[in-house]
Design an enzyme around this catalytic site. Sequence first.
Site, PDB file in Angstrom:
ATOM      1  N   ILE A  31      90.915  56.781  36.899  1.00 24.46           N
ATOM      2  CA  ILE A  31      89.497  56.541  36.602  1.00 24.46           C
ATOM      3  C   ILE A  31      88.987  57.517  35.534  1.00 24.46           C
ATOM      4  O   ILE A  31      88.193  57.142  34.667  1.00 24.46           O
ATOM      5  CB  ILE A  31      88.643  56.610  37.893  1.00 24.46           C
ATOM      6  CG1 ILE A  31      87.191  56.166  37.651  1.00 24.46           C
ATOM      7  CG2 ILE A  31      88.640  58.010  38.504  1.00 24.46           C
ATOM      8  CD1 ILE A  31      87.022  54.693  37.616  1.00 24.46           C
ATOM      9  N   SER A  84      93.266  69.844  36.742  1.00 21.44           N
ATOM     10  CA  SER A  84      94.064  69.090  37.712  1.00 21.44           C
ATOM     11  C   SER A  84      95.245  69.954  38.098  1.00 21.44           C
ATOM     12  O   SER A  84      95.752  70.727  37.279  1.00 21.44           O
ATOM     13  CB  SER A  84      94.517  67.740  37.152  1.00 21.44           C
ATOM     14  OG  SER A  84      95.776  67.841  36.533  1.00 21.44           O
ATOM     15  N   ARG A  85      95.648  69.831  39.375  1.00 26.10           N
ATOM     16  CA  ARG A  85      96.719  70.694  39.877  1.00 26.10           C
ATOM     17  C   ARG A  85      97.974  70.603  39.022  1.00 26.10           C
ATOM     18  O   ARG A  85      98.674  71.565  38.804  1.00 26.10           O
ATOM     19  CB  ARG A  85      97.054  70.326  41.330  1.00 26.10           C
ATOM     20  CG  ARG A  85      96.393  71.235  42.346  1.00 26.10           C
ATOM     21  CD  ARG A  85      96.991  71.021  43.712  1.00 26.10           C
ATOM     22  NE  ARG A  85      96.876  69.636  44.137  1.00 26.10           N
ATOM     23  CZ  ARG A  85      95.787  69.131  44.741  1.00 26.10           C
ATOM     24  NH1 ARG A  85      94.756  69.891  44.986  1.00 26.10           N
ATOM     25  NH2 ARG A  85      95.751  67.857  45.093  1.00 26.10           N
ATOM     26  N   LYS A 133      81.359  58.149  43.380  1.00 25.33           N
ATOM     27  CA  LYS A 133      80.932  57.709  44.720  1.00 25.33           C
ATOM     28  C   LYS A 133      82.096  57.748  45.679  1.00 25.33           C
ATOM     29  O   LYS A 133      83.214  57.573  45.228  1.00 25.33           O
ATOM     30  CB  LYS A 133      80.340  56.302  44.658  1.00 25.33           C
ATOM     31  CG  LYS A 133      81.371  55.192  44.288  1.00 25.33           C
ATOM     32  CD  LYS A 133      82.068  54.583  45.475  1.00 25.33           C
ATOM     33  CE  LYS A 133      83.220  53.718  45.078  1.00 25.33           C
ATOM     34  NZ  LYS A 133      84.016  53.209  46.193  1.00 25.33           N
ATOM     35  N   ASP A 153      85.002  51.108  51.878  1.00 26.18           N
ATOM     36  CA  ASP A 153      85.332  51.872  50.667  1.00 26.18           C
ATOM     37  C   ASP A 153      84.942  51.045  49.434  1.00 26.18           C
ATOM     38  O   ASP A 153      84.169  51.520  48.597  1.00 26.18           O
ATOM     39  CB  ASP A 153      86.806  52.272  50.651  1.00 26.18           C
ATOM     40  CG  ASP A 153      87.185  52.973  49.365  1.00 26.18           C
ATOM     41  OD1 ASP A 153      86.727  54.111  49.152  1.00 26.18           O
ATOM     42  OD2 ASP A 153      87.894  52.365  48.539  1.00 26.18           O
TER      43      ASP A 153
END
Lengths: 307, 307
Positions: free
Chosen positions: A13, A35-36, A90, A168
């Site tokens: 996304i 980001s990891r 969201k 969801d």
Amino acid sequence: MSIAIAIIGYGKIAEDQHVPAIRANPDFHLAASVSRRLAGPPGVPAFASIADLSASGLPIDAVALCNTPTERPATAFEALAAGWHVLMEKPPAATLAVAEQIAAAARAAGVSLFASWHCRFGPAVAAAKALLSGRRIDSLLIDWREDVRKWHPGQQWIWQPGGFGVFDPGINGLSLLSEILPVELAISAARLETPANHQTPIAARLDFSGPGIPANAHGLFDWLEPDDRWNIHIGFEGHTLLLSHGGSRLTLDEVPQEVGNEGEYPPLYRRFAELVNHRESEVDLRPLQLVADAFLLGERVTVPAFE
Amino acid sequence: MSIAIAIIGYGKIAEDQHVPAIRANPDFHLAASVSRRLAGPPGVPAFASIADLSASGLPIDAVALCNTPTERPATAFEALAAGWHVLMEKPPAATLAVAEQIAAAARAAGVSLFASWHCRFGPAVAAAKALLSGRRIDSLLIDWREDVRKWHPGQQWIWQPGGFGVFDPGINGLSLLSEILPVELAISAARLETPANHQTPIAARLDFSGPGIPANAHGLFDWLEPDDRWNIHIGFEGHTLLLSHGGSRLTLDEVPQEVGNEGEYPPLYRRFAELVNHRESEVDLRPLQLVADAFLLGERVTVPAFE
């Protein structure tokens, strides 16, 4: 002055929607990604954690939280504590109490919080809302169906406690409905069909009520539908409105309306810039509240196991 | 000027608590009662419905809603539409959305709404809150147990969808906890034990979290305990506090504190008079929100049928 924004959580996304929307908006410049696995857009400084980004001394004004729902609240608190404006995907949190704690933290930090509902920025939404403004609602059906095997392949978290199940995606529909209706929705009854081997519903029926909500207003949510269908049907004062394709198409009395085809994220980022520039927040928890009310009130019906 | 108040719903709680508290408070006079069977205190005009009361022309300023949770929201809307101030017993509604609609109707009518939580007016509550103010919380256990056969004999609605189950009494504990703690609570996990033949839990365990909430803060709710126990244990900065008997007794470091023994309803009516006289409202939905979050997040575990 351009808002230096960092993307937190670099998945599909972020890559497909957030990066192009940020790059197309002169109010922002993409200053970093976190980001990891140190993934991020080429040429943009990447960090493994918010702490690393903060320690780098890179000037940051705002962050977009594109990470998973489970990680989102903790990263929101970290970003707010750093004094950054926050845009959240969201839902803002798994519970209403945590969502309100995040809102309180933003107020305490004096920064802007945008708990966004991307569907509300679909090209047909504002037109639907304008058509319904001040009108009497005569009928209402939200029909929200998709194939869970296609859209959530192998995802186990959605079936766990707190995973929302069919809500969801369903919360997208409720975010649209609560945006376009001229009256407030409540749920008077709910039927939650839950697979014998899971904790969250695979299908649900909601009965709506409230001042200005007609009798027989309801919602159908289904995760076993091969043909996706994200529709809201509303009858008002002799007319019929259909908001379809999750907020991107509109028909009035069966005549398709011209609404353009801009994606959801460019206008969502325009709204975020507006909030940041005015030091305002937008935190509308009604969609999450409706889901919580459905669980609070819902009759549980056990249906066959889903593998 | 004395507030002319009508009691809506004349059952045990109205007779035992509301009427004496109203009669002892010079800010009020009991002007009418409404119940389908025309029951009410001797000498007080009785009506079968709010419509009948309204049509009577009797001057009314406020109403106390002592009717059942199912009837309460509809009567609240009726009373607010008549321009009367409204005191509601707990919980204000079966869902958060309806509770917020009632609050919106009160704002629109320009009258006072008091969505009350009677436990918060227990004699030990203000002292507990004062002791904890600004302190670091080190441990937290809410232990809320009673015998459902003794307190809810034959009641079927509590087991139906929307009936709250063990959270019907449990919401009293949550109303106390959210009142006395100096920090905000959220629920990070919940286990809801639901009888195989019912829809609502007979026991529950909640894990709490949030900024300032210690690890291992939790709540135990049980409806099969023969010895009633309505206790909140809090450790703070080397001290231990026990708020017991549902808010009426307090010990600090195991020493009983002097807190008086006034009932809950006289101070509750003093607060209502204050709200009416200042045209203010008090609508704190956090206890209901915590219950909704528990249902939203809770793992359902089926336990033996309960008859």
